[in-house]
Scaffold this active site. Structure first.
Site, PDB file in Angstrom:
ATOM      1  CD  GLU B  72      36.312  33.913  33.419  1.00  0.00           C
ATOM      2  OE1 GLU B  72      36.947  33.109  32.704  1.00  0.00           O
ATOM      3  OE2 GLU B  72      36.883  34.709  34.192  1.00  0.00           O
ATOM      4  CG  HIS B 141      41.194  44.863  34.059  1.00  0.00           C
ATOM      5  ND1 HIS B 141      42.146  44.531  33.126  1.00  0.00           N
ATOM      6  CD2 HIS B 141      41.079  43.779  34.865  1.00  0.00           C
ATOM      7  CE1 HIS B 141      42.591  43.307  33.365  1.00  0.00           C
ATOM      8  NE2 HIS B 141      41.960  42.828  34.418  1.00  0.00           N
TER       9      HIS B 141
HETATM   10  C1  LIG Z   1      39.430  35.810  31.787  1.00  0.00           C
HETATM   11  C2  LIG Z   1      39.768  36.449  33.071  1.00  0.00           C
HETATM   12  N1  LIG Z   1      39.123  36.059  34.186  1.00  0.00           N
HETATM   13  C3  LIG Z   1      39.401  36.610  35.390  1.00  0.00           C
HETATM   14  C4  LIG Z   1      40.362  37.593  35.501  1.00  0.00           C
HETATM   15  C5  LIG Z   1      40.659  38.259  36.850  1.00  0.00           C
HETATM   16  N2  LIG Z   1      41.951  37.804  37.378  1.00  0.00           N
HETATM   17  C6  LIG Z   1      43.066  38.534  37.211  1.00  0.00           C
HETATM   18  S1  LIG Z   1      44.421  37.761  37.846  1.00  0.00           S
HETATM   19  C7  LIG Z   1      43.491  36.440  38.336  1.00  0.00           C
HETATM   20  C8  LIG Z   1      44.150  35.285  39.024  1.00  0.00           C
HETATM   21  C9  LIG Z   1      45.123  34.636  38.100  1.00  0.00           C
HETATM   22  O1  LIG Z   1      45.712  33.540  38.756  1.00  0.00           O
HETATM   23  P1  LIG Z   1      46.951  32.848  38.079  1.00  0.00           P
HETATM   24  O2  LIG Z   1      46.654  32.537  36.648  1.00  0.00           O
HETATM   25  O3  LIG Z   1      47.342  31.700  38.939  1.00  0.00           O
HETATM   26  O4  LIG Z   1      48.074  33.951  38.057  1.00  0.00           O
HETATM   27  P2  LIG Z   1      48.709  34.679  39.337  1.00  0.00           P
HETATM   28  O5  LIG Z   1      47.861  35.879  39.638  1.00  0.00           O
HETATM   29  O6  LIG Z   1      48.720  33.691  40.461  1.00  0.00           O
HETATM   30  O7  LIG Z   1      50.077  35.079  38.920  1.00  0.00           O
HETATM   31  C10 LIG Z   1      42.149  36.605  38.017  1.00  0.00           C
HETATM   32  C11 LIG Z   1      41.066  35.646  38.318  1.00  0.00           C
HETATM   33  C12 LIG Z   1      41.022  38.000  34.297  1.00  0.00           C
HETATM   34  N3  LIG Z   1      41.950  38.975  34.324  1.00  0.00           N
HETATM   35  N4  LIG Z   1      40.719  37.405  33.127  1.00  0.00           N
END
Ligand SMILES: Cc1ncc(C[n+]2csc(CCOP(=O)(O)OP(=O)(O)O)c2C)c(N)n1
Ligand SMILES: Cc1ncc(C[n+]2csc(CCOP(=O)(O)OP(=O)(O)O)c2C)c(N)n1
Ligand SMILES: [Mg+2]
Ligand SMILES: [Mg+2]
Lengths: 325, 346, 325, 346
Positions: B72, B141
């Site tokens: 971000e 959230h």
């Molecule tokens: C700082 C932040 N940005 C965005 C999100 C929204 N978000 C939740 S899970 C996710 C994807 C995460 O991907 P990854 O780190 O690969 O973990 P996975 O879900 O694949 O296990 C996002 C963008 C968040 N929770 N925190």
């Protein structure tokens, strides 16, 4: 390397040093006897770049007014080398109506849209902004590039990491320049950074990485040339670290007790006399030229400071302007 | 403050969800202006986790609808840099609750560059973000936080409560040369997978139009009590107000629509008539929007209030997960009704 | 590798999958006909880890209750493998008074101090907390270590960078584990990450880096063993990336249209049947054992869910407790 | 709310600067408790940019006084993790203006873990930070922002105005099992290199003591107008109040000392007597502390106020650099005096 180019490097470094020596003198001139950071002709924090001129000069020699550059809290050498108007910049530092920002910004917040130049006083947070300038240049199909300059301390801030990944991923025309002056205020690079060279970190983003030792303007010029060429050619970003030196305190008033013997060593590595000697040895500089260069710099700086001092202060009511368009 | 910028009965027969109204506004501005583009996490193929960019990828392609890494600070900063160079980015922060990882770009850069530059640099950027709770998404959230952003100078903060305003405010935000934070409550988006108030679907003109930023609307005129609210809570306030008519209580419901600029005149005008106010705010109670409304009245004339200032806000606790806990602290229909009735002295 | 150990891996993976299948069923059970994320026995977002069991199981086999672990938004496999009480964890997910946090946390906020286990729903922001746990363990002269687990998407967040530099600089006993399941919601790793392997990034911090391909619990066990041993021996952190697979949606309700054909391929790489076949081939598992393992898992999960469902909901008034001690 | 926790004339003859009072409190707690340690940028050899840790490195060595990289998310998060494991870290964020690079750790973790864990995990950590302007440090190094932190539940927020309170509040903060944000104004530290009010140096007992968090103090009793303030502005208020005595105007000056918990009772008790209030706040005017004080009064009884609620706060503009601009918007002696006199109706 062309003689005129080398003389130009020398001229620009002398110009910057002359400027900072003058600012330094005025900064301290009227803060005594009870030294007060908020008092005097130039109030507030003052981060000068003496010793780091080779970085700004070697780098900016490759940039045009249409290229972007974001500078950190220590911006004067970069602003002057990039082409920011010395009079307006000085007026800003003196807090005058004629300043770049009509006195609203100060020395850590120099903005010159005509040079696509800006600063941020928040460590590493100017870097993503340069990525965005590059994104705009790229989207518009220009060959302009953006340069993000930060200190070695900034390379441990999250914004550095996110920006390099993003610029590499999107193959943006950015050159990331790290000025490694061995110190982040009182914290030595060995106490802040887990690797000896930030150039190593380029591999973490799949970009070209290079570290320039010796604080030599010509070496910086060559390395920056390769990086800028890659960016203009659409080959993506480069991470360039230059090992330079901080001749003075982190900010004016810094007693630097923490530096111990290292300070004397650093002071013996002033890049300007060294480069002058080199050019003299190569027959590129003689007494007359050196004199002329110094005189020219002194005149320009004196004029800029006179302009600032003779300019009016902003009207108090203007403090309420420019929050919104 | 008037109600003239509500849809004229004729001009809008189409009914859209708030989400669709937002994406339509973005699409129309992207057609008008090649400098407008969209960046954020899951804004392309996914169409935005809360539907704010649905369909835009198909219409404009991946060079103008850009998925980003989870960086971000990096991509909001990139939006700022692009805006400084004259582009008009619409950047999405998926949940406002994530502001802590990128707040420096938002408030030290997006919000301050114009001022620091003495007005020479503009940052025509929209940062849109999802806010609010009510569906057990927990402490990280579910927040609103408009008070947090409104406290820091330099950002306009808009908060629509219905599809019509959502489209008009997004159009105005994209055209505004100032940085605008556009906060949409998940509960007003009209999402197919979340319980919704019928007010989340409503008439939206097909043509492009602006709803002025900084102008509140009298969502419902009334003489007995002034109810000031915004976003999803506004919908609850209208439900309660409709219900109270049967009991002979006419509440005037004011939809702020913008938190910055705050339409103080609209509040004072109404309270001047009713002498009674209930502020309904899903953001945290203390040190935020509701307090500023109290100050606005008390600075103007403490005598305006003939009953104690009353807030139905989020008590100063993080958002709990379990439904019975979350609904205890949310500004619910029940709490709003009780507050209005008690202030009205019924 | 010892047969009992291998059977244990299988047992733990089956236990986790059985758990998540049951949670998944109850999550959807009463959200119809008009599917409402906030409705039902289990409201809110639900991130399940089917396919990623080998990471949790191979890793946690090296950890004791006194070692720390910070998990991301997708925590169930890690919590169960680490030793978090299944009954209390389930009660938390069902929002009951008997839950780990009395219903205040929910599935993204599982806290079990007895296991030094915590989660954060903010991407990458659990990582620095693990560094702090390691700092405490280190200062107190214990041999305990802390593990930070995050997805491949999280490796582009600033907190990842800052934490690795800090842990390396201070030589802290941390193992950084990246679960690369190829996706961050709908964003493919190729669209988020500028390098093919995050293990490459270890060089940027002067730490050991390793990437495990194949989503094989035994390979994870071996690599994690090396990393944990380094940490316990005071040799500093390791960055370990495991290429795993996300069998289900990012969260429940995710239609996954963005995955196209890749989904079918992923589904054909379920690590549990594969491992079962391997152990059968090696004569380590037979029908009877498989039956027993499944029955045992089913019983434990049924008991935990029954415990949750039969537990009272927290009293509304308790919403005001625990803001401050 | 009483003044009993002010230094008894006898008990404190030593006069210390606020900076020294803070470092002394930290040193005494470090001697008491081996789990206390200090982390931050330039806290070791430099002794803290604003002197909050001067001398601690010599006394406790580099294993307990730890310089960090410029990685606020990293080291504040590390402080949280250490606190979760039972240590009691005192972490310095050099300027509060930098919160944007690490806010997620502060408000989504430091502030919320206790609640999210249902009370099972505690985070006994102190985050100390420098606030305030008045010396031309510009828009990114001069803010107060206590309103920003107070709006988000889970953090105690303390803001001393003098050396005595600074020591007692730091001692209380370190011993508190809750996360505490300790905000010291550069202008109250008594730094040798910054203009200072004599009130920045004062009597401080050598022995260790606590000043209770959440308790305001009547810094100066009076009958005519209630002046509520904190931090450096409190010193200005006392100067103005002393001056006004000559004109027969007795202002009661209340030093909040803590923003969270806010001592609402102390404010209401005083306003109940005077019927008039001036809030002096160097933080941004809107959506912050001053508004919350208005709400506190209006919720209790709008009739309490016999004159309009008055604030002398930072107008909603970023901090300008040039001295004439900054002193136009700061809550100066002149602005405070004018406000009190006009509210008093003189
Ligand atoms: C700082 C932040 N940005 C965005 C999100 C929204 N978000 C939740 S899970 C996710 C994807 C995460 O991907 P990854 O780190 O690969 O973990 P996975 O879900 O694949 O296990 C996002 C963008 C968040 N929770 N925190
Ligand atoms: C996010 C953030 N943290 C801390 C500071 C305070 N600060 C200003 S300059 C500085 C040191 C910067 O070191 P480096 O990046 O090496 O640049 P140099 O000063 O050596 O040119 C620090 C810590 C800041 N401005 N922003
Ligand atoms: Mg440096
Ligand atoms: Mg992933």
């Amino acid at each position: 390397m062309d003689d005129e180019l080398r003389r130009g490097f020398y001229r620009q470094m002398v110009r910057i040093r002359t400027y900072e020596e003058a600012i330094r003198a005025d900064y301290h001139a009227d803060k005594t006897p009870a030294w007060d950071i908020g008092a005097g002709l130039i109030p507030g924090e003052m981060h000068l770049s003496a010793g780091q001129e080779p970085v700004a000069v070697g780098l900016c020699a490759h940039l045009t007014a249409d290229d972007g550059l974001t500078a950190p809290h220590r911006p004067h050498h970069l602003a002057l080398a990039k082409g920011v108007d010395m009079r307006k910049m000085t007026a800003e530092i003196y807090g005058r109506e004629t300043g770049l920002s009509h006195g609203k910004g100060g020395h850590m917040h120099l903005f010159d849209p005509s040079q696509h130049f800006s600063c941020s006083g928040i460590i590493a947070e100017g870097i993503p902004v340069a990525v965005g300038q590059a994104l705009a240049f790229h989207r518009r199909g220009t060959t302009n590039i953006a340069v993000a300059v930060a200190g070695e301390g900034a390379a441990n801030q999250g914004a550095f990491h996110e920006s390099l990944n993003l610029a590499s991923l999107w193959k943006l025309p950015v050159v990331f320049v790290i000025e490694d002056n061995d110190w982040a205020i009182s914290v030595a690079r060995t106490a802040s950074t887990s690797v000896p060279s930030n150039a190593t970190r380029a591999a973490a983003y799949g970009v070209a990485g290079e570290r320039v030792e010796g604080n030599d303007v010509e070496a910086v010029y060559q390395a920056a040339g390769r990086a800028v060429a890659r960016a203009r050619a659409g080959e993506g970003p480069t991470l360039l670290e230059v090992h330079t030196v901080r001749l003075w305190g982190h900010f004016e008033g810094d007693a630097q007790a923490y530096r111990g013997d290292e300070l004397a060593v650093a002071e013996s590595h002033d890049p300007i006399p060294a480069y002058e000697a080199k050019l003299r040895a190569d027959g590129v500089l003689d007494d007359a030229t050196v004199e002329a260069v110094r005189a020219e710099a002194a005149t320009e700086v004196a004029d800029a400071i006179a302009f600032a001092k003779s300019s009016p202060e902003p009207s108090p009511a203007s403090a309420y302007q420019h929050v919104f368009v | 403050m008037t109600v003239t910028d509500q849809p004229a009965a004729a001009s809008a027969t189409r009914r859209l969800t708030t989400a669709k109204a937002i994406s339509e506004a973005i699409a129309q501005e992207m057609e008008r202006d090649p400098d407008v583009f969209v960046m954020g996490e899951d804004v392309a193929a996914y169409g935005g986790i809360f539907g704010s960019t649905t369909g835009l990828l198909d219409q404009f392609g991946p060079t103008r609808i850009i998925d980003t890494p989870i960086s971000e600070t990096g991509f909001i900063g990139a939006g700022i840099g692009a805006a400084v160079e004259g582009m008009r980015p619409v950047v999405e922060l998926m949940f406002v609750d994530f502001f802590g990882v990128c707040m420096d770009q938002i408030y030290n850069h997006m919000a301050k560059i114009h001022y620091e530059s003495g007005g020479h640099v503009t940052v025509p950027m929209v940062l849109m973000t999802a806010v609010g709770g009510g569906y057990s998404d927990g402490a990280q959230h579910s927040q609103c936080l408009w008070g947090t952003f409104a406290h820091l100078p330099g950002l306009k903060v808009v908060v629509p409560s219905n599809p019509y305003d959502a489209k008009g405010l997004m159009t105005a935000a994209i055209r505004d040369d100032n940085p605008v934070l556009y906060m949409f409550h998940k509960g007003v988006m009209g999402l197919p997978w979340m319980a919704k108030n019928p007010r989340s679907i409503g008439p939206v003109p097909a043509e492009s139009y602006e709803v002025p930023i900084g102008k509140a609307a009298v969502a419902r005129p009334g003489r007995d009590v002034t109810v000031v609210s915004l976003s999803l809570s506004l919908q609850h306030c209208l439900d309660v107000a409709d219900e109270l008519v049967g009991e002979g209580l006419e509440a005037e419901v004011i939809d702020l629509r913008s938190v910055v600029p705050l339409d103080r005149g609209a509040i004072l005008e109404s309270v001047g008539r009713t002498g009674k106010i209930v502020v309904v705010d899903e953001d945290y109670r203390s040190f935020g929007l509701s307090g500023e409304i109290a100050a606005t009245i008390a600075e103007s004339d403490p005598g305006l209030l003939r009953a104690p200032f009353t807030r139905v806000a989020y008590p100063d606790v993080p958002v709990p997960y379990a439904r019975p806990l979350e609904y205890e602290v949310l500004p619910t229909h029940r709490r709003i009704r009780e507050a209005i009735v008690s202030v009205a002295g019924r």
